[in-house]
Design a protein around this motif. Structure first.
Motif, PDB file in Angstrom:
ATOM      1  N   UNK A 167       0.837  -1.203   0.000  1.00 27.94           N
ATOM      2  CA  UNK A 167       0.000   0.000   0.000  1.00 27.94           C
ATOM      3  C   UNK A 167       0.872   1.253   0.000  1.00 27.94           C
ATOM      4  N   UNK A 168       1.936   1.237   0.803  1.00 27.09           N
ATOM      5  CA  UNK A 168       2.844   2.384   0.827  1.00 27.09           C
ATOM      6  C   UNK A 168       3.512   2.579  -0.532  1.00 27.09           C
ATOM      7  N   UNK A 169       3.901   1.477  -1.164  1.00 31.59           N
ATOM      8  CA  UNK A 169       4.497   1.586  -2.493  1.00 31.59           C
ATOM      9  C   UNK A 169       3.515   2.142  -3.516  1.00 31.59           C
ATOM     10  N   UNK A 170       2.253   1.688  -3.447  1.00 28.47           N
ATOM     11  CA  UNK A 170       1.223   2.208  -4.350  1.00 28.47           C
ATOM     12  C   UNK A 170       1.027   3.702  -4.156  1.00 28.47           C
ATOM     13  N   UNK A 171       1.005   4.138  -2.897  1.00 26.90           N
ATOM     14  CA  UNK A 171       0.812   5.558  -2.606  1.00 26.90           C
ATOM     15  C   UNK A 171       1.929   6.398  -3.230  1.00 26.90           C
ATOM     16  N   UNK A 172       3.142   5.891  -3.163  1.00 29.45           N
ATOM     17  CA  UNK A 172       4.272   6.616  -3.748  1.00 29.45           C
ATOM     18  C   UNK A 172       4.108   6.718  -5.266  1.00 29.45           C
ATOM     19  N   UNK A 173       3.749   5.603  -5.905  1.00 24.45           N
ATOM     20  CA  UNK A 173       3.582   5.598  -7.359  1.00 24.45           C
ATOM     21  C   UNK A 173       2.484   6.567  -7.786  1.00 24.45           C
ATOM     22  N   UNK A 174       1.332   6.481  -7.140  1.00 25.51           N
ATOM     23  CA  UNK A 174       0.212   7.364  -7.476  1.00 25.51           C
ATOM     24  C   UNK A 174       0.578   8.833  -7.236  1.00 25.51           C
ATOM     25  N   UNK A 175       1.337   9.094  -6.184  1.00 24.36           N
ATOM     26  CA  UNK A 175       1.639  10.471  -5.826  1.00 24.36           C
ATOM     27  C   UNK A 175       2.653  11.141  -6.732  1.00 24.36           C
ATOM     28  N   UNK A 176       3.701  10.413  -7.129  1.00 20.99           N
ATOM     29  CA  UNK A 176       4.792  11.046  -7.878  1.00 20.99           C
ATOM     30  C   UNK A 176       4.626  10.933  -9.385  1.00 20.99           C
ATOM     31  N   UNK A 177       3.682  10.130  -9.864  1.00 21.85           N
ATOM     32  CA  UNK A 177       3.583   9.884 -11.309  1.00 21.85           C
ATOM     33  C   UNK A 177       3.415  11.162 -12.128  1.00 21.85           C
ATOM     34  N   UNK A 178       2.472  12.063 -11.776  1.00 18.02           N
ATOM     35  CA  UNK A 178       2.345  13.277 -12.609  1.00 18.02           C
ATOM     36  C   UNK A 178       3.606  14.131 -12.623  1.00 18.02           C
ATOM     37  N   UNK A 179       4.335  14.176 -11.525  1.00 15.91           N
ATOM     38  CA  UNK A 179       5.596  14.926 -11.497  1.00 15.91           C
ATOM     39  C   UNK A 179       6.604  14.317 -12.463  1.00 15.91           C
ATOM     40  N   UNK A 180       6.670  12.990 -12.471  1.00 10.29           N
ATOM     41  CA  UNK A 180       7.614  12.322 -13.359  1.00 10.29           C
ATOM     42  C   UNK A 180       7.244  12.543 -14.823  1.00 10.29           C
ATOM     43  N   UNK A 181       5.947  12.453 -15.137  1.00  8.90           N
ATOM     44  CA  UNK A 181       5.516  12.685 -16.515  1.00  8.90           C
ATOM     45  C   UNK A 181       5.888  14.094 -16.956  1.00  8.90           C
ATOM     46  N   UNK A 182       5.649  15.066 -16.086  1.00 13.06           N
ATOM     47  CA  UNK A 182       5.940  16.454 -16.440  1.00 13.06           C
ATOM     48  C   UNK A 182       7.428  16.663 -16.699  1.00 13.06           C
ATOM     49  N   UNK A 183       8.262  16.095 -15.843  1.00 13.23           N
ATOM     50  CA  UNK A 183       9.705  16.329 -15.965  1.00 13.23           C
ATOM     51  C   UNK A 183      10.317  15.500 -17.090  1.00 13.23           C
ATOM     52  N   UNK A 226      -4.835  12.531 -20.449  1.00 14.34           N
ATOM     53  CA  UNK A 226      -4.994  11.802 -19.195  1.00 14.34           C
ATOM     54  C   UNK A 226      -4.943  12.775 -18.032  1.00 14.34           C
ATOM     55  N   UNK A 227      -5.571  12.369 -16.932  1.00 14.61           N
ATOM     56  CA  UNK A 227      -5.461  13.088 -15.676  1.00 14.61           C
ATOM     57  C   UNK A 227      -4.729  12.169 -14.713  1.00 14.61           C
ATOM     58  N   UNK A 228      -3.826  12.719 -13.936  1.00 14.88           N
ATOM     59  CA  UNK A 228      -2.998  11.895 -13.071  1.00 14.88           C
ATOM     60  C   UNK A 228      -2.761  12.598 -11.752  1.00 14.88           C
ATOM     61  N   UNK A 229      -2.643  11.797 -10.681  1.00 13.63           N
ATOM     62  CA  UNK A 229      -2.319  12.334  -9.366  1.00 13.63           C
ATOM     63  C   UNK A 229      -3.449  12.162  -8.368  1.00 13.63           C
ATOM     64  N   UNK A 230      -3.105  11.794  -7.133  1.00 12.19           N
ATOM     65  CA  UNK A 230      -4.105  11.672  -6.076  1.00 12.19           C
ATOM     66  C   UNK A 230      -3.970  12.785  -5.045  1.00 12.19           C
ATOM     67  N   UNK A 231      -2.926  13.611  -5.187  1.00 13.20           N
ATOM     68  CA  UNK A 231      -2.749  14.739  -4.277  1.00 13.20           C
ATOM     69  C   UNK A 231      -3.400  15.974  -4.888  1.00 13.20           C
ATOM     70  N   UNK A 232      -4.210  16.715  -4.133  1.00 13.07           N
ATOM     71  CA  UNK A 232      -4.938  17.857  -4.696  1.00 13.07           C
ATOM     72  C   UNK A 232      -4.045  18.863  -5.418  1.00 13.07           C
TER      73      UNK A 232
END
Length: 382
Positions: A167-183, A226-232
């Motif tokens: 679950x912690x690993x999933x949270x990290x993936x969901x949280x950082x994915x849009x940042x990684x796509x942008x960069x 696409x829309x990505x990210x679970x952090x507001x």
């Protein structure tokens, strides 16, 4: 030969063998694409089927890596050794599994991967996978390895540790994915003032708060959004250059409306918590699986823990998570059609599939594994 050397050598052989198999499958898929009708892009799913064997082989190689770790005298390894080796091997296998799909997308679109451009495209794709998934996998693997080593701890506690790590690993993936796509994909703010205004009006009319809008130069010419990210604060909408350049502005707005509908219905957070719940259920079901594996003489060590949790999670994904995700797509389709009009949305959805060379009616395997229904089904359910 020490345990560390055996583990490193074995995982290197497994990862290297799979990488070679992956490239062989790419060649087969390219030849299949070349046999398609001249001047007509081959159906994407039909070509991609040639890569299914390497994806299955990658999963098998990963299980063998875990088994190798269990049999290599892991007690002789330094504290972080097993976690590091397994995490690196897993990330390397993920790259060798998914990079061929990116390679094939480029070749299918009529382009060729050559020189510096090829290296840049594949490097960005690999970095997105390694950073995003590698960190999450490391957290999960560390939790499972630690749980496996706590032999005196109750079985329920060890299962809970593995689930919490996933679950912690999933949270990290969901949280950082849009940042990684942008960069990594060099996304930049949407510079079409007219389209941005239209989307802003759409957001106001629908009552959905529109986050940042970025355009992405998709390296293989994919038309998508696409829309990505679970952090507001990090929940962004990405639109590829191919869609912006090849579709009228009203159809682009209709496709983005679909992404806003995902926000309206909180699909991103619901998908995350559904996946997390699946992990918890997998951990609970671990008791029965461990009993079965032990009765078959396979023991209850790290191999049993990892395979049992992952197998239960895959089964749950097929019978629970993926069907729910497909229902979310239909729900977002209907909401977007209500916002922009059913006729416009149907036209935009059809154009999106045509631009990407995707068949209207996928086969049985594709329907089972896909996160999106086929075009015919989506249009029928509008």
């Amino acid at each position: 030969m020490t345990a560390s050397v055996r583990l490193l050598a074995g995982t290197a052989v497994l990862v290297g063998a799979h990488a070679l198999l992956a490239q062989l499958c790419v060649r087969v898929a390219v030849r299949r694409a070349m046999r398609a009708a001249s001047g007509v892009p081959p159906d994407r799913r039909a070509v991609m089927r040639a890569l299914y064997p390497e994806a299955v082989a990658g999963a098998v190689c990963w299980v063998l890596c875990v088994a190798l770790f269990a049999r290599s005298g892991e007690g002789e390894l330094p504290g972080a050794g097993p976690v590091l080796v397994l995490s690196v091997a897993t990330a390397a296998l993920l790259v060798s599994i998914f990079l061929p799909f990116a390679q094939l997308e480029v070749r299918r679109s009529g382009e060729r991967l050559r020189g510096k451009r090829a290296i840049a495209v594949l490097a960005r794709t690999a970095a997105l996978q390694v950073i995003g998934y590698g960190i999450g996998i490391s957290v999960f693997t560390a939790a499972v390895v630690l749980a496996a080593r706590l032999e005196a701890a109750p079985a329920w506690l060890r299962a809970a540790m593995g689930g919490a790590g996933m679950i912690a690993g999933l949270a990290i993936v969901y949280g950082v994915y849009p940042l990684l796509v942008r960069v990594l994909y060099r996304a930049r703010p949407l510079d079409d003032a007219g389209l941005a205004d239209a989307l802003a009006r759409l957001g106001e009319a629908s009552g959905v708060r529109l986050g940042r809008l970025y355009r992405v130069p998709a390296p293989w010419g994919a038309a998508n959004a696409m829309v990505s990210g679970i952090l507001p604060g990090v929940r962004w909408v990405f639109v590829t250059d191919a869609l912006l350049n090849q579709a009228p502005a009203d159809e682009v707005a209709a496709i983005v409306a679909h992404e806003l509908a995902h926000l309206e219905h909180r699909h991103l957070s619901r998908n995350f918590w559904r996946t997390a719940a699946g992990v918890v259920i997998s951990g609970v079901g671990l008791f029965g699986v461990r009993t079965l594996l032990t009765s078959l003489g396979l023991g209850g060590g790290p191999v049993t823990l990892v395979i049992a949790v992952m197998a239960a999670w895959v089964v749950l994904a097929l019978v629970w998570s993926l069907p729910s995700t497909r229902r979310h797509e239909v729900e977002a389709d209907r909401t977007a059609a209500r916002w922009v009009g059913a006729e416009l949305y149907a036209r935009a959805l059809t154009r999106l599939h045509d631009l990407n060379g995707v068949a209207s009616d996928p086969g049985r395997v594709e329907r089972l594994m896909s996160t999106h229904p086929g075009l015919s089904e989506r249009l029928r359910k509008l």
